[in-house]
Design an enzyme around this catalytic site. Sequence first.
Site: not given
Length: 178
Positions: A65, A68
């Site tokens: 991600c 993230c």
Amino acid sequence: MPTVACPDCATTNRVPETRLNDNPRCGRCGTALFQGAPVVLTANNFERHATAELPLLVDFWAAWCGPCKVMAPQFDAASRMLEPRFRLGKMDTEAEADIASRFGIRGIPTMILFKAGKEIARTSGVMSAADIVRWASAQAGRAGKLPYRGTSRAAFAARIAARFRANGARQCGESRGR
Ligand SMILES: [Zn+2]
């Protein structure tokens, strides 16, 4: 007297409120209870940290991600500002898929704030360190815990926020519960 789980051995320690700032150490293994960094949470230590009376702020993330990754240094910086009023922890949603599914994590990054074993609040999407500090303090305050107040830290948080605004990335996947 708040209970705090050790970042190393996960033993639950009782620390008087007035001693939280005195670099308290684990009564069992001697490790500093606060290290200015998030604890890596797993099935082995999650319950201890989540059931402690010190609020636990968890960043649910995954290696694939992008947002993230953008948020990771912000979360690290937030841990330096929020400790020792909060414990911050990182939960890898791939490695700990059972826990992620137990909490219905759909979009990441998602942050959940726990206190004494209960979910107090959650939010999804990338946040700056300053916003993480503000959000966690407000939610914990609503739940009866005094938010952290400190002018020098607030100034630091504002600097981080200014740096962060350059970055457009937001969130992976679908969010839920907004
Ligand atoms: Zn320990």
